[in-house]
Design an enzyme around this catalytic site. Sequence first.
Site, PDB file in Angstrom:
ATOM      1  N   CYS A   1       3.983 -18.023  11.505  1.00 52.82           N
ATOM      2  CA  CYS A   1       3.520 -16.808  12.167  1.00 52.82           C
ATOM      3  C   CYS A   1       2.698 -16.045  11.123  1.00 52.82           C
ATOM      4  O   CYS A   1       3.249 -15.486  10.181  1.00 52.82           O
ATOM      5  CB  CYS A   1       4.751 -16.026  12.608  1.00 52.82           C
TER       6      CYS A   1
ATOM      7  N   CYS B   1      -7.537 -18.333   3.207  1.00 49.64           N
ATOM      8  CA  CYS B   1      -6.917 -17.111   2.715  1.00 49.64           C
ATOM      9  C   CYS B   1      -7.990 -16.029   2.634  1.00 49.64           C
ATOM     10  O   CYS B   1      -9.054 -16.241   2.045  1.00 49.64           O
ATOM     11  CB  CYS B   1      -6.297 -17.355   1.339  1.00 49.64           C
TER      12      CYS B   1
ATOM     13  N   CYS C   1      -3.177 -17.729  -4.642  1.00 52.17           N
ATOM     14  CA  CYS C   1      -3.243 -16.325  -5.093  1.00 52.17           C
ATOM     15  C   CYS C   1      -1.968 -15.536  -4.854  1.00 52.17           C
ATOM     16  O   CYS C   1      -1.862 -14.392  -5.295  1.00 52.17           O
ATOM     17  CB  CYS C   1      -4.434 -15.605  -4.471  1.00 52.17           C
TER      18      CYS C   1
ATOM     19  N   CYS D   1      -8.483 -15.095  -1.336  1.00 52.22           N
ATOM     20  CA  CYS D   1      -9.120 -15.959  -2.342  1.00 52.22           C
ATOM     21  C   CYS D   1      -9.983 -17.076  -1.770  1.00 52.22           C
ATOM     22  O   CYS D   1     -10.639 -17.790  -2.524  1.00 52.22           O
ATOM     23  CB  CYS D   1      -8.065 -16.547  -3.275  1.00 52.22           C
TER      24      CYS D   1
ATOM     25  N   CYS E   1       0.020 -17.727   0.124  1.00 58.01           N
ATOM     26  CA  CYS E   1      -1.036 -18.611  -0.370  1.00 58.01           C
ATOM     27  C   CYS E   1      -0.617 -19.112  -1.745  1.00 58.01           C
ATOM     28  O   CYS E   1      -0.313 -18.311  -2.636  1.00 58.01           O
ATOM     29  CB  CYS E   1      -2.356 -17.836  -0.441  1.00 58.01           C
TER      30      CYS E   1
END
Length: 144
Positions: free
Chosen positions: A125, A52, A103, A55, A100
Amino acid sequence: MSSENFPKGKSEAEWQAQLSPEQFRILRKKGTEPAGSGEYDKHYPDKGVYECAGCGTPLYTADTKFKSGCGWPAFFDAIPGAVTQHVDSSFGMQRTEIVCTACGGHLGHLFKGEGFNTPTDERACVNSVSIRFNGDAEAGKAKA
């Protein structure tokens, strides 16, 4: 749900201070980068982890990325527990949004049953802006 309610959540002001304007638009405001514009669309390493961009949580391993031709990075499976799915009814259609888990950052959308020759027949995607690549093949195992 406020991003502060996630394990690695922050206030909107903290996210704006940390992220570039484009990252903030996509990760926090659920934007989308133009098709074919992302740095990871045609990135196919043999090993490593996509994390991510907000984070640093490991989300996808390089061996789950595939060539879908959609214009965005495509993955057929996430690291267990790393990505959460939500129904997205924006733009007069129903899609599955992926974020995510740590976060709440917007990653993109999940599409099922498109006939890709993958073990799951799913295509996550993902916006390139939402992820960053870590070439350390052990990164996902160490942090997951």
